[in-house]
Scaffold this motif. Structure first.
Motif, mmCIF file in Angstrom:
data_model
loop_
_atom_site.group_PDB
_atom_site.id
_atom_site.type_symbol
_atom_site.label_atom_id
_atom_site.label_comp_id
_atom_site.label_asym_id
_atom_site.label_seq_id
_atom_site.Cartn_x
_atom_site.Cartn_y
_atom_site.Cartn_z
ATOM 1 N N ARG A 152 -1.506 7.553 -5.725
ATOM 2 C CA ARG A 152 -2.746 7.916 -5.420
ATOM 3 C C ARG A 152 -3.193 9.180 -4.811
ATOM 4 N N LYS A 153 -2.299 9.573 -4.165
ATOM 5 C CA LYS A 153 -2.420 11.098 -3.569
ATOM 6 C C LYS A 153 -2.505 11.995 -4.800
ATOM 7 N N GLU A 203 0.771 -0.991 -0.030
ATOM 8 C CA GLU A 203 -0.004 -0.083 0.092
ATOM 9 C C GLU A 203 0.694 1.189 -0.055
ATOM 10 N N LYS A 204 1.749 1.209 0.556
ATOM 11 C CA LYS A 204 2.854 2.413 0.910
ATOM 12 C C LYS A 204 3.426 2.799 -0.397
ATOM 13 N N GLU A 245 0.861 4.897 -2.445
ATOM 14 C CA GLU A 245 0.486 6.111 -1.892
ATOM 15 C C GLU A 245 0.624 7.453 -2.498
#
Ligand code: NAP
Ligand code: NAP
Lengths: 345, 345
Positions: free
Chosen positions: A229-230, A222-223, A226
């Motif tokens: 996605r942001k 997920e990291k 990140e």
């Protein structure tokens, strides 16, 4: 002025017949041939694998690092690490331009440029090592270098921080190829989409695939995804380990409603991701391997092994206009620029 | 019967999660899964790069070659050369067909087939090595093999000798890709044009490039290009060592009046020929690396190092219709067929 070969073979001392990159020793005399450019060097950006090795060998002692670097250049005539084989890039000002290049080059004496060919083939003389930024592999020097006629470079833009420009130029081939390959309506998968080259590829892919296309970002955890996605760089995000081909295939199948990708761009920094790239693509999809950890045989035999008619492209670090395309992203996207400034400048 | 994955992942022992091709070890137990086909193997056609390496390691001693081959299969469960990573193909008769393939495959028990997926991913058991045709990389064995559901194959045509079909099918991807890539008017260079894949590529290239094109055959010595010359497969012939990039470049320049090649097809069986392939092409030319001795990084960094915007394609062994295209050459050209029968059948 003496006449030189466009590829710099006239500088090869040993062994004869090869090009400057595989050569063991090249001539770093700074009297230029008619088709060479003399550069007054300010900064070397040593390849990360090479600088890590040098720091280790030196026990992180700065004087010892200097000694090793001087020794490499004195032995080889270029900064090619004998252990890793790799080089890096440099920044400097154009000092002199060979006669025969007049009217052929758009460079002028005084221009500040970054060379986009590896230091592992660039004739270099170091007079003095001035300063070292060990954490970002940069070394300021007093010295000179030669750019061959076939050598590529980028004029450092005045509107971007120099270190930002260097970082982006390092991976410029990837977004530029993305821009050339992706067509409106394409489904595009970027594996390693959260990395330095990956985010630039996502940006270009989204721009080209457009509203009828779909851009999918894959990262190992997920990291890792990140930031994309942001920044809203993709239409869909997948966490999957690209060394697990079946996992990637299943998740891409789900994200594309079973259609799979027209284009897969591989931007990872680990080995054994060829099969995931192949299985993420349509049967006749195109795969662009930018990752230097790609194995030729694993890709060739892997596609055959599953009866896939994929076109698989070797990620040439250069494509026409690659520096301009990559730097332009930093101007177009304020959000992306801010992230890259924080991460890399 | 146990249920299997179409790609054969159920046979992977180590490392877990990868496909059979990159796997270090696969299960070569000959009890079939529900979607597998059991083959009674007669002949292995070892990949040229692999067999060259094995012969070298064995000092050309036949008993030593056998030992190396048995050792590879015992260690990996498949005939994947640990040095070159490559495999080859096999001929055999269908012995058993998994339940779940009924109605899905057009194969019948007893059919004689050649597998078109690499031996580097094919579960194989060798009970005995019977006979060796060292000069054409063929080894007759007593043994069994497994074809996965996604595996491709060709039923051996009745109008062509078996060994001839096998030899041609081994390199079928090369002429089929040539047929797809070469356009009328193209200048085409085939490096290693006197070899098994090379001559088929020359034939297809000449057919496609036509009267306005130019097809150039390169081999290391006069003897290597004797056959293509005799068969009139090319428009020009060059003897040059493809590990010497500059020599190749100069000679191609001369043969093309300075224009260089639109398409370079690399069919050699030795390492370090990437730069010659790149320098033989136009700045935006396309290079098709069929050779399994190609290094991904040497190609990627090599092109960048000389500022070349080449498209470089990884030679996928499969392309739609490749078996038919390659076998058709043997029917079209009586002269070529005669030569291939003499050499390989
Ligand atoms: N062809 C050329 O000319 C050229 C030039 C420069 C660089 N390169 C190559 O390009 C590649 C990428 O460079 P970069 O600077 O963009 O590297 P980077 O910033 O380190 O990015 C690598 C990305 O891959 C992800 N990743 C790692 N393991 C993965 C896995 N198992 N599955 C999915 N994703 C995974 C990483 O995620 P985490 O960060 O979470 O691990 C990261 O997002 C490198 O291999 C480099 O050698 C090629
Ligand atoms: N991508 C795939 O799916 C796939 C499938 C099958 C095979 N392959 C690969 O394709 C390649 C060719 O296979 P093949 O069966 O055609 O091999 P081959 O019959 O042995 O032909 C190789 C040719 O290269 C020539 N050659 C050797 N050294 C050379 C040099 N330094 N400069 C110029 N030419 C040189 C050889 O000449 P001499 O005979 O005079 O030495 C010969 O004509 C191999 O690397 C093989 O691994 C790939």
């Amino acid at each position: 002025m003496k006449k030189g070969c466009p590829y710099g073979t006239h500088r090869v001392i040993e062994p004869k017949g090869v090009l400057p990159q595989p050569a063991l020793k090249i001539d770093n005399n700074m009297e230029i041939y008619d088709n060479e450019i003399l550069i007054d060097v300010h900064t070397l950006n040593i390849d990360s694998a090479s600088f890590t090795q040098i720091k280790q060998e030196a026990g992180d002692n700065e004087e010892k690092i200097k000694e090793i670097m001087m020794n490499i250049v004195n032995t080889r005539g270029k900064h090619q690490n004998p252990v890793t084989g790799s080089g890096g890039m440099l920044i400097g000002n154009v000092e002199k331009i060979g006669n025969s290049l007049e009217g052929k080059t758009n460079l002028k004496v005084g221009d500040k440029i970054a060379t986009l060919v590896s230091l592992s083939l660039t004739p270099l003389r170091i007079d003095e090592i001035l300063q070292m930024r060990k954490n970002i592999d940069q070394v300021d020097i007093k010295g000179k270098a030669i750019l061959f006629e076939s050598g590529i470079y980028s004029i450092i833009p005045k509107d971007l921080p120099e270190n930002l420009a260097l970082s982006v130029l390092d991976v410029a081939g990837a977004p530029a190829q993305t821009a050339k390959l992706v067509q409106p309506g394409h489904k595009v998968v970027v594996i390693g989409g959260g990395g330095k080259s990956g985010m630039l590829c996502l940006y270009e892919a989204k721009k080209r695939a457009g509203i009828t296309g779909q851009v999918i970002c894959i990262g190992p955890k997920e990291k890792s995804i990140e930031l994309p996605r942001k920044l809203n760089l993709a239409d869909a995000y997948i966490t999957a380990d690209a060394t697990n081909a079946v996992e990637v295939m299943e998740k891409v199948k789900e994200a594309t409603n079973g259609e799979m990708a027209d284009i897969v761009i591989n931007c990872v920094n680990v080995a054994n991701t060829e099969m995931a790239s192949i299985l993420a693509a349509k049967n006749d999809g195109l795969i662009y391997f930018f990752s230097m950890a790609t194995s030729f045989t694993k890709a060739a035999l892997g596609a055959e092994g599953v009866g896939r008619d994929n076109t698989m492209i070797i990620g040439n670090g250069y494509t026409r206009g690659h520096a301009e395309i990559a730097l332009q992203i930093m101007r177009e996207s304020e959000a992306l620029r801010k992230v890259y400034e924080e991460l890399y400048a």
